[in-house]
Design a protein around this motif. Sequence first.
Motif, short mmCIF file in Angstrom:
data_model
loop_
_atom_site.label_atom_id
_atom_site.label_comp_id
_atom_site.label_asym_id
_atom_site.label_seq_id
_atom_site.Cartn_x
_atom_site.Cartn_y
_atom_site.Cartn_z
N GLY A 46 0.88 -1.13 -0.04
CA GLY A 46 -0.03 -0.04 0.04
C GLY A 46 0.98 1.33 -0.02
O GLY A 46 0.27 2.37 -0.32
N ASP A 47 2.06 1.22 0.34
CA ASP A 47 2.83 2.38 0.47
C ASP A 47 3.30 2.56 -1.08
O ASP A 47 3.33 1.85 -2.08
CB ASP A 47 4.37 1.97 0.96
CG ASP A 47 4.19 2.10 2.43
OD1 ASP A 47 3.03 2.53 3.07
OD2 ASP A 47 4.88 1.70 3.11
N MET A 48 3.79 3.91 -1.37
CA MET A 48 4.19 4.40 -2.62
C MET A 48 5.80 4.66 -2.69
O MET A 48 6.40 5.06 -1.72
CB MET A 48 3.39 5.82 -3.04
CG MET A 48 4.01 6.35 -4.34
SD MET A 48 3.03 5.47 -5.60
CE MET A 48 1.64 5.69 -5.49
N LEU A 49 6.36 3.80 -3.44
CA LEU A 49 7.78 3.93 -3.59
C LEU A 49 8.04 4.94 -4.37
O LEU A 49 7.89 5.23 -5.69
CB LEU A 49 8.50 2.56 -4.07
CG LEU A 49 9.92 2.62 -4.46
CD1 LEU A 49 10.61 2.42 -3.24
CD2 LEU A 49 10.10 1.46 -5.21
N ARG A 50 8.97 5.88 -3.79
CA ARG A 50 9.40 7.29 -4.41
C ARG A 50 11.13 7.18 -4.29
O ARG A 50 11.57 7.12 -3.47
CB ARG A 50 8.85 8.29 -3.95
CG ARG A 50 7.22 8.63 -4.12
CD ARG A 50 6.70 9.96 -3.56
NE ARG A 50 5.38 9.91 -3.75
CZ ARG A 50 4.31 9.59 -2.87
NH1 ARG A 50 4.87 9.19 -1.83
NH2 ARG A 50 3.24 9.62 -3.31
N GLY A 51 11.51 7.80 -5.57
CA GLY A 51 13.01 8.02 -5.76
C GLY A 51 13.24 8.36 -7.00
O GLY A 51 12.45 8.88 -7.85
N ASN A 52 14.51 8.37 -7.35
CA ASN A 52 15.16 8.71 -8.63
C ASN A 52 16.31 8.15 -9.16
O ASN A 52 17.24 7.53 -8.02
CB ASN A 52 15.25 10.36 -8.86
CG ASN A 52 16.19 10.72 -8.09
OD1 ASN A 52 17.45 10.66 -7.84
ND2 ASN A 52 15.58 11.57 -6.89
N CYS A 53 16.79 8.08 -10.19
CA CYS A 53 17.92 7.38 -10.53
C CYS A 53 18.68 8.26 -11.59
O CYS A 53 17.98 8.73 -12.73
CB CYS A 53 17.67 6.09 -11.53
SG CYS A 53 19.30 4.99 -11.79
N THR A 54 20.08 8.60 -11.44
CA THR A 54 20.69 9.49 -12.16
C THR A 54 21.86 8.73 -12.77
O THR A 54 22.67 7.93 -12.39
CB THR A 54 21.35 10.85 -11.53
OG1 THR A 54 20.37 11.34 -11.03
CG2 THR A 54 21.95 11.59 -12.36
N SER A 55 22.01 8.95 -14.21
CA SER A 55 23.10 8.05 -15.11
C SER A 55 24.63 8.76 -14.78
O SER A 55 24.49 10.34 -14.36
CB SER A 55 22.75 8.05 -16.43
OG SER A 55 22.96 9.36 -16.97
N PRO A 56 25.58 8.00 -15.17
CA PRO A 56 26.93 8.79 -15.17
C PRO A 56 27.00 9.71 -16.13
O PRO A 56 26.15 9.73 -17.22
CB PRO A 56 27.92 7.77 -15.56
CG PRO A 56 27.33 6.43 -15.21
CD PRO A 56 25.72 6.65 -15.39
N ALA A 57 27.86 10.88 -16.07
CA ALA A 57 27.96 11.98 -17.01
C ALA A 57 28.51 11.33 -18.30
O ALA A 57 29.71 10.73 -18.38
CB ALA A 57 28.47 13.22 -16.58
N HIS A 58 27.86 11.50 -19.53
CA HIS A 58 28.64 11.04 -20.88
C HIS A 58 27.87 11.90 -22.00
O HIS A 58 26.91 12.40 -21.87
CB HIS A 58 28.05 9.82 -20.85
CG HIS A 58 28.97 8.83 -21.66
ND1 HIS A 58 28.49 8.56 -23.12
CD2 HIS A 58 29.93 7.86 -21.62
CE1 HIS A 58 29.37 7.84 -23.78
NE2 HIS A 58 30.57 7.41 -22.90
N ILE A 59 28.86 11.66 -23.03
CA ILE A 59 28.54 12.37 -24.56
C ILE A 59 28.64 10.85 -25.38
O ILE A 59 29.86 10.51 -25.42
CB ILE A 59 29.46 13.06 -24.83
CG1 ILE A 59 29.38 14.34 -24.03
CG2 ILE A 59 29.21 13.46 -26.25
CD1 ILE A 59 30.29 15.43 -24.54
N PRO A 60 27.51 10.58 -25.99
CA PRO A 60 26.10 10.93 -25.70
C PRO A 60 25.49 10.69 -24.39
O PRO A 60 26.29 9.75 -23.62
CB PRO A 60 25.32 10.52 -26.96
CG PRO A 60 26.14 9.04 -27.23
CD PRO A 60 27.27 9.31 -27.01
N SER A 61 24.26 10.90 -24.24
CA SER A 61 23.40 10.65 -22.81
C SER A 61 23.19 9.26 -22.74
O SER A 61 22.59 8.49 -23.80
CB SER A 61 22.23 11.58 -22.55
OG SER A 61 21.40 11.35 -23.64
N ALA A 62 23.08 8.55 -21.80
CA ALA A 62 23.03 7.11 -21.51
C ALA A 62 21.21 7.09 -21.30
O ALA A 62 20.67 7.97 -21.05
CB ALA A 62 23.47 6.63 -20.30
N ASN A 63 20.98 5.73 -21.73
CA ASN A 63 19.29 5.73 -21.47
C ASN A 63 19.28 4.89 -20.10
O ASN A 63 20.41 4.11 -19.89
CB ASN A 63 18.96 4.59 -22.59
CG ASN A 63 18.59 5.25 -23.82
OD1 ASN A 63 18.54 6.55 -24.21
ND2 ASN A 63 19.24 4.58 -24.76
#
Length: 283
Positions: A162-179
């Motif tokens: 019943g809880d809402m799982l909240r958060g985020n995920c950030t990729s390593p800095a790169h050229i081009p950007s990662a998926n």
Amino acid sequence: MYDYYIIKRFPSTLTGRVLTLITLITCWTEASGLTGVKISLPAAVSPGDTATLVCHYDLEGEPLYTIKWYKGREEFYRYVPKEHPETQVFPLPGIDVDVGMSGDGRVVLREVSSELTGKYRCEVSADAPNFHTKVVSAHMRVVKKLEGDPMLVLEKTRYTVGDMLRGNCTSPAHIPSANLTVFINGRKVNTSFLERKSDNYKRIRTTVGINYLVLTAGGLRIQCVADLYNAFTTQTELVLEEDRPRLASVLGTRDSGSVGSKTLSNFSCIIFLLINVLMVYLR
């Protein structure tokens, strides 16, 4: 009137039969010979690595005349089995062909550089009498591998149904950007938002949001996977425990009260005894 109709129809019928015969011959010719031509190469390769390009084909019994390889419109390698030597390399900036490892339907490039990113074509030609020729192409990118793993941040460390799982995920800095792709207990989940920010070096960090309603009991395994062209991947994983309610022990509370009552009773007896002794002494 009837005879005139037959005369007028005859040329049209004959022409139709001839066209049908020509079509059948053409289809049979096209169906035979060179088939199954396709190209296989890495979607992405890191600078300095070796790249192997393969051209698959089926001549269906016909002899091979030549296989030519192009980057863009420029030919850089040719294989002709009837000639000696069978292979020929054409100079092209940045391309270093490993002749010993290359040959029929295969070309190996050594120490690739970023300038070799682009479109590659394979042209296969059958020999006489048909000289069928087919061309296929694909893209290859030369990019650096991802440096580091994604950063996974969650609001809480314990969850319950019943809880809402909240958060985020950030990729390593790169050229081009990662998926970025998020999995919970092995299943891909939709992200709540996506944003990209660049640093002073024009490298891009991708951030996705996680907003997931917990519907099943048990622990949660959250994975965040960063990838480039499905060739280079890194990932971060967190395992969360279920937050189960803790019930107080009724028995333990009762025992504690009993001990307190006994202690108070003993103390009262001691006081009563001391009073009796003092009264006897005063007499």
